[in-house]
Write a protein that holds these residues in place. Structure first.
Motif, PDB file in Angstrom:
ATOM      1  N   PHE A   1       0.839  -1.198   0.000  1.00 48.99           N
ATOM      2  CA  PHE A   1       0.000   0.000   0.000  1.00 48.99           C
ATOM      3  C   PHE A   1       0.878   1.255   0.000  1.00 48.99           C
ATOM      4  CE2 PHE A   1      -1.476   3.232   2.996  1.00 48.99           C
ATOM      5  CZ  PHE A   1      -2.607   3.690   2.360  1.00 48.99           C
ATOM      6  N   GLN A   2       1.873   1.262   0.887  1.00 54.25           N
ATOM      7  CA  GLN A   2       2.772   2.406   0.988  1.00 54.25           C
ATOM      8  C   GLN A   2       3.602   2.551  -0.298  1.00 54.25           C
ATOM      9  OE1 GLN A   2       2.834   4.596   3.335  1.00 54.25           O
ATOM     10  NE2 GLN A   2       4.684   5.737   2.807  1.00 54.25           N
TER      11      GLN A   2
ATOM     12  N   TYR B   1       4.475   5.827  -4.111  1.00 55.82           N
ATOM     13  CA  TYR B   1       5.675   6.419  -4.695  1.00 55.82           C
ATOM     14  C   TYR B   1       5.685   6.364  -6.211  1.00 55.82           C
ATOM     15  CZ  TYR B   1       7.082   6.073   0.132  1.00 55.82           C
ATOM     16  OH  TYR B   1       7.119   6.185   1.482  1.00 55.82           O
ATOM     17  N   PHE B   2       4.630   5.795  -6.805  1.00 50.93           N
ATOM     18  CA  PHE B   2       4.641   5.672  -8.261  1.00 50.93           C
ATOM     19  C   PHE B   2       3.716   6.700  -8.884  1.00 50.93           C
ATOM     20  CE2 PHE B   2       6.520   1.925  -6.752  1.00 50.93           C
ATOM     21  CZ  PHE B   2       7.490   1.640  -7.681  1.00 50.93           C
ATOM     22  N   PRO B   3       4.315   7.644  -9.625  1.00 51.64           N
ATOM     23  CA  PRO B   3       3.499   8.707 -10.197  1.00 51.64           C
ATOM     24  C   PRO B   3       2.608   8.157 -11.299  1.00 51.64           C
ATOM     25  CG  PRO B   3       5.740   8.852 -11.014  1.00 51.64           C
ATOM     26  CD  PRO B   3       5.722   7.755  -9.989  1.00 51.64           C
ATOM     27  N   ALA B   4       1.742   9.026 -11.783  1.00 51.27           N
ATOM     28  CA  ALA B   4       0.783   8.640 -12.806  1.00 51.27           C
ATOM     29  C   ALA B   4       1.455   7.894 -13.947  1.00 51.27           C
ATOM     30  CB  ALA B   4       0.084   9.891 -13.331  1.00 51.27           C
ATOM     31  N   GLY B   5       0.875   6.807 -14.365  1.00 50.79           N
ATOM     32  CA  GLY B   5       1.399   6.058 -15.502  1.00 50.79           C
ATOM     33  C   GLY B   5       2.362   4.950 -15.102  1.00 50.79           C
ATOM     34  N   TRP B   6       2.796   4.964 -13.846  1.00 53.09           N
ATOM     35  CA  TRP B   6       3.775   3.970 -13.403  1.00 53.09           C
ATOM     36  C   TRP B   6       3.191   2.976 -12.413  1.00 53.09           C
ATOM     37  CZ3 TRP B   6       8.705   3.748 -15.433  1.00 53.09           C
ATOM     38  CH2 TRP B   6       9.056   4.807 -16.284  1.00 53.09           C
ATOM     39  N   GLU B   7       1.859   3.026 -12.228  1.00 53.65           N
ATOM     40  CA  GLU B   7       1.250   2.140 -11.223  1.00 53.65           C
ATOM     41  C   GLU B   7       1.559   0.686 -11.516  1.00 53.65           C
ATOM     42  OE1 GLU B   7      -0.587   4.036 -13.193  1.00 53.65           O
ATOM     43  OE2 GLU B   7      -1.270   5.703 -11.968  1.00 53.65           O
ATOM     44  N   VAL B   8       1.464   0.313 -12.792  1.00 49.89           N
ATOM     45  CA  VAL B   8       1.666  -1.091 -13.143  1.00 49.89           C
ATOM     46  C   VAL B   8       3.071  -1.527 -12.741  1.00 49.89           C
ATOM     47  CG1 VAL B   8       1.503  -2.780 -14.975  1.00 49.89           C
ATOM     48  CG2 VAL B   8       0.166  -0.704 -15.095  1.00 49.89           C
ATOM     49  N   VAL B   9       4.025  -0.614 -12.928  1.00 47.76           N
ATOM     50  CA  VAL B   9       5.402  -0.928 -12.554  1.00 47.76           C
ATOM     51  C   VAL B   9       5.472  -1.194 -11.051  1.00 47.76           C
ATOM     52  CG1 VAL B   9       7.752  -0.045 -12.506  1.00 47.76           C
ATOM     53  CG2 VAL B   9       6.263   0.461 -14.449  1.00 47.76           C
TER      54      VAL B   9
ATOM     55  N   TRP C   1       6.349   0.460   8.387  1.00 47.86           N
ATOM     56  CA  TRP C   1       6.484   1.469   9.433  1.00 47.86           C
ATOM     57  C   TRP C   1       6.090   2.849   8.900  1.00 47.86           C
ATOM     58  CZ3 TRP C   1       9.622   5.819   9.832  1.00 47.86           C
ATOM     59  CH2 TRP C   1       9.578   6.455  11.081  1.00 47.86           C
ATOM     60  N   LEU C   2       6.523   3.162   7.674  1.00 48.76           N
ATOM     61  CA  LEU C   2       6.187   4.451   7.074  1.00 48.76           C
ATOM     62  C   LEU C   2       4.678   4.602   6.919  1.00 48.76           C
ATOM     63  CD1 LEU C   2       8.830   5.001   4.257  1.00 48.76           C
ATOM     64  CD2 LEU C   2       8.259   6.583   6.095  1.00 48.76           C
ATOM     65  N   ALA C   3       4.024   3.532   6.456  1.00 46.59           N
ATOM     66  CA  ALA C   3       2.567   3.586   6.283  1.00 46.59           C
ATOM     67  C   ALA C   3       1.897   3.887   7.612  1.00 46.59           C
ATOM     68  CB  ALA C   3       2.060   2.267   5.701  1.00 46.59           C
ATOM     69  N   ARG C   4       2.364   3.179   8.647  1.00 44.63           N
ATOM     70  CA  ARG C   4       1.797   3.395   9.980  1.00 44.63           C
ATOM     71  C   ARG C   4       2.059   4.810  10.473  1.00 44.63           C
ATOM     72  NH1 ARG C   4      -0.028  -1.274  13.175  1.00 44.63           N
ATOM     73  NH2 ARG C   4      -1.303  -2.171  11.543  1.00 44.63           N
TER      74      ARG C   4
ATOM     75  N   PRO D   1      -0.417  10.399  -7.847  1.00 41.38           N
ATOM     76  CA  PRO D   1      -0.309   9.156  -8.611  1.00 41.38           C
ATOM     77  C   PRO D   1      -1.463   8.911  -9.580  1.00 41.38           C
ATOM     78  CG  PRO D   1      -0.982   8.686  -6.365  1.00 41.38           C
ATOM     79  CD  PRO D   1      -0.770  10.171  -6.440  1.00 41.38           C
ATOM     80  N   SER D   2      -2.471   9.762  -9.580  1.00 35.63           N
ATOM     81  CA  SER D   2      -3.597   9.494 -10.473  1.00 35.63           C
ATOM     82  C   SER D   2      -3.211   9.771 -11.927  1.00 35.63           C
ATOM     83  CB  SER D   2      -4.799  10.358 -10.096  1.00 35.63           C
ATOM     84  OG  SER D   2      -5.840  10.101 -10.999  1.00 35.63           O
TER      85      SER D   2
END
Lengths: 597, 197
Positions: A279-280, A284-292, A337-340, B162-163
């Motif tokens: 989830f965390q 860190y993945f900007p638009a267009g990089w979610e799949v990565v 830990w970062l997510a928390r 990220p959107s």
């Protein structure tokens, strides 16, 4: 008896099978370090047993899932314990799996000839994670619903087949009955079958290769699986079970949120803790990089781990593998830990969590109070609840002008100042006493910001009531009791019943020469000039619904209506919505203390 | 185990000899034919159940024609005049597998006045499907999951958001002066193009 067993052995050969299973030779003897695999088998068996029994009480449909889980949790004998064990054992299993994998890595137990078994283990790890993911949705509560939406959204991002994959998982285009039936068949059928097959294969290969004996055990005498190692395994399993029971008792059992609602935001949507790192990671993945982030990199990492048996054969391969393992573990811990930490530092998250908990508590309260959960389900029940829905309707439709205890119903402040009365306690004696208080009638709490501030009522209170003698003041108090009794507020029922005599007196005094409400208002058959809102049934449910329906009706403000919209005539609120806001304002909702009808 | 196949034409030698007990060339050929027949007959026997199963599993792909009608969401008077967005529940007749629902809640939209008209945005985040909220100061839309951020027009307003696209705008029609009708649709998340689910 002996003969019978001999006969059975002759026909089945069970003794050889048992002997093979129990008297496995362990070079260097039984050891505590060999317990991890057995604790996992134990955990899987516990999940199988508790899962089967949960299945016997679970209903996989959108109007039965939350409801049946609520029933298991709150009504079934031992249900909370059963579900608690299943819930926490799932989490402990993941910890055990990671420990098991770490041990295999550290000992280099993945090297030839154990490559295939290492791969079996990796697949098992993924199957267990898939079991957790599918299980999270099954209670069909807000938490599971919104967290799983993210998971299926990620599935839809798969190149080419993504949208079809998502549709197959979800069982259609939108979440619904078939999402549950499909997740359930994965969770209780396909995945457990896969786990069972792989465990059999895993143990078969493990028996074929034997344990990976540490160097210091080489000169120790051999032992057997039965009973030395079994004793150690049993003790370890007991400790696992005690940990799970401890977690169940400490937490009060597995949590159940409010029923899933596609139209209600759930800002506290988070996956279970073992997926928090992913989830965390996605942040860190900007638009267009979610799949990565969601698929390519996790896929590559898995491929790297799967390649470890081969890499491990190279000169520095084992060290490399250890480094990769340590780095992965550290990365996962850090991301978790970062997510928390980010959530802990975010007041909006804390608020969303508190709101979610409040809704969950309210849903549980409604479900456990007569009339309970209707056939239409828990969501329909919650949507018909004045206590939680009333303020939302008030905020959206009334708070532009009115206030409730100075806020918008939900605790916020609208941008415009109040321009109509504060409706908290409307109908009560206190509210009426304030209206009839010369100091307060023209304040913003009542008519201050309305056209009525120049009307006859304000003049009557400021000039007439202000000059009442103490005797008339006493009479006015009875009139207040009488008019307020018309509202028949549930919160005032006891008082009204106890002071029936004063109320009867007050009814007559409404037309008294000094007080004389009926000069402008109609009360029952008494009227002189029908100008103001009718006092018969004032503040009652029917009176308020009529007011909302059309305040310009002669019974209410008629032509003198200020800016109050005719919500019913305009159809800007449905009858059900008007009922909810009225019931909420009147304090008329189900509580645990509502007497049974 | 020895099986015999009669009257079959000769064909290339089988490849499964390694598994079979010692055999000469003729027996090997017969064994191959027997084996191939066994597999073929077996496959034929399971064809129907497997076919039916695959069909049923793939059934959801037939669902959803992408066509949606406009539905009445609210009255114009309920949309704040000062241009702040407000959330509205969208109810519509709904068929979910075997069950039909009249006026069921199917989703939510943010409605916002822009000039004389109304703009509608689906509340679902185009990133990963969470429910986008309004930032506490009311200045923008903020997703509580992965920090997507949009201005009040629903346009991505943060380069690190990220959107992959702006919030999904929906068709709006004002009918009879004050009825706000919206074509409610969900779109596939995580992609730049706006593809209806």
């Amino acid at each position: 008896m002996r003969d019978l067993l001999d006969w059975l052995d002759d026909r089945t050969g069970y003794r050889a099978l048992l002997r093979g299973a129990l008297y496995e030779r362990i070079p260097g003897g039984a050891r505590w370090r060999y317990i991890w695999g057995s604790t996992l088998v134990f955990a899987m068996v516990v999940q199988l047993i508790t899962g089967l029994v949960l299945w016997s009480a679970y209903s996989a449909n959108a109007q039965g899932a939350w409801e049946s889980v609520w029933f298991i949790q709150n009504q079934m004998m031992g249900g909370w314990l059963l579900r608690g064990i299943h819930h926490y054992m799932a989490q402990v299993t993941i910890v055990l799996l990671v420990l098991h994998l770490m041990q295999v890595l550290i000992d280099g137990a993945y090297r030839a000839p154990r490559e295939v078994n290492f791969w079996f283990g990796l697949i098992l790890l993924q199957l267990v994670l898939a079991l957790s993911l599918t299980g999270y949705l099954l209670p069909w509560d807000q938490k599971g619903y919104w967290a799983t939406k993210v998971a299926t959204s990620i599935a839809s991002m798969t190149p080419v087949v993504g949208p079809s994959l998502q549709q197959l998982l979800v069982g259609g285009t939108e979440y619904g009955h078939h999402t549950l039936t499909r997740f359930f068949v994965l969770h209780a059928g396909v995945l457990p079958a896969g786990v069972a097959l792989l465990i059999v294969g895993h143990i078969y290969l493990f028996r074929r290769h034997g344990v990976t004996v540490p160097k210091d055990a080489a000169d120790k005498p051999d032992g057997y699986f039965w009973p030395e190692q079994v004793l150690k395994d049993s003790v370890a399993s007991l400790i696992v079970m005690a940990t799970v029971l401890g977690l169940v008792l400490w937490s009060g059992g597995a949590h159940l949120g409010a029923p899933a609602d596609p139209t209600e935001p759930y800002a506290a949507a988070r996956p279970d803790w073992y997926f928090l790192f992913l989830f965390q990671w996605l942040k860190y993945f900007p638009a267009g990089w979610e799949v990565v982030g969601a698929q390519v990199i996790p896929g590559l990492v898995l491929a790297l781990v799967a390649a470890m048996p081969i890499i491990g054969g190279w000169k520095y391969g084992h060290r490399f593998n250890l480094g990769v393992g340590a780095a992965l573990l550290a990365g996962v811990v850090m991301l978790t830990w970062l997510a928390r930490a980010e959530d802990a530092a975010d007041p909006a998250f804390a608020e969303a969590k508190a709101e979610a908990d409040a809704m969950a508590d309210r849903a549980a309260e409604l479900a456990s109070t007569a009339p309970g959960i209707p056939a239409a389900g828990g969501l329909a029940m919650l949507r018909a609840d004045p206590l939680t829905q009333g303020p939302k309707i008030f905020e959206a439709n009334c708070a532009q002008c009115h206030r409730f205890n100075g806020h918008d119903g939900l605790g916020g402040q609208p941008s415009e100042p109040a321009s109509a009365s504060d409706l908290a306690g409307f109908g009560s004696r206190e509210w009426l006493a304030g209206l009839l208080d010369p100091d307060r009638v023209a304040s913003d709490e009542y008519f201050g910001a309305t056209a009525h501030v120049r009307g006859r009522m304000v003049r009557y209170v400021q000039r007439g009531v202000a000059g009442f003698t103490p005797d008339v003041q006493d009479d006015l108090e009875k009139v207040i009791m009488a008019v307020s009794a018309e509202a028949a507020l549930p919160g005032q029922a006891e008082q009204d019943a106890a002071q029936q005599a004063e109320i009867v007196e007050g009814r007559a005094l409404i037309a008294s020469e000094e007080i004389n409400c009926v000069r402008c208002h109609t009360f029952r058959e008494m009227t002189e000039g029908d100008v103001g809102p009718v006092l018969t049934g004032w503040g009652s449910r029917a009176w308020m619904l009529g007011m909302l329906h059309d305040p310009t009706d002669e019974l209410y403000y008629g032509e003198d209506n200020d800016r109050m919209p005719s919500f019913g005539v305009d159809e800007s609120l449905t009858p059900a919505e008007m009922g909810l806001v009225v019931d909420w304002l009147r304090g008329d909702w189900t509580t645990e203390h509502t007497p049974e009808p | 185990m020895t099986d015999h196949v009669e009257g079959e034409p000769a064909s290339d030698a089988g490849e499964a000899e390694g598994l079979a007990p010692d055999s000469d060339a003729g027996e090997g050929r017969r064994n191959f034919l027997t084996g191939a027949s066994a597999l073929a007959v077996g496959a034929l026997a399971t064809l129907a159940p497997i076919g039916a199963a695959v069909a049923a599993i793939l059934d959801p792909l037939r669902r959803g024609d992408g066509e949606t009608d406009l539905v009445l969401v609210t009255r114009l008077s309920a949309v704040p005049e000062d241009g702040t967005p407000r959330k509205f529940t969208v109810t519509s007749d709904l068929t979910d597998a075997w069950a039909t629902y009249a006026d069921a809640p199917v989703g939510a939209v943010y409605l916002r006045r822009v000039g004389e008209g109304v703009r509608a945005l689906n509340v679902v985040c185009p990133h990963a499907g969470c429910f986008v909220g309004i930032a506490p100061d009311g200045s923008r839309f903020a997703c509580p999951c992965h920090r997507s951020s949009f201005d009040l027009d629903g346009v991505v307003n943060d380069p690190s958001s990220p959107s992959p696209r702006d919030m999904d705008a929906l068709d709006v029609e004002i009918r009879n002066q004050d009825e706000v009708w919206v074509r409610f649709q969900n779109f596939l998340p995580g992609r730049e193009d706006k593809t209806p689910v």
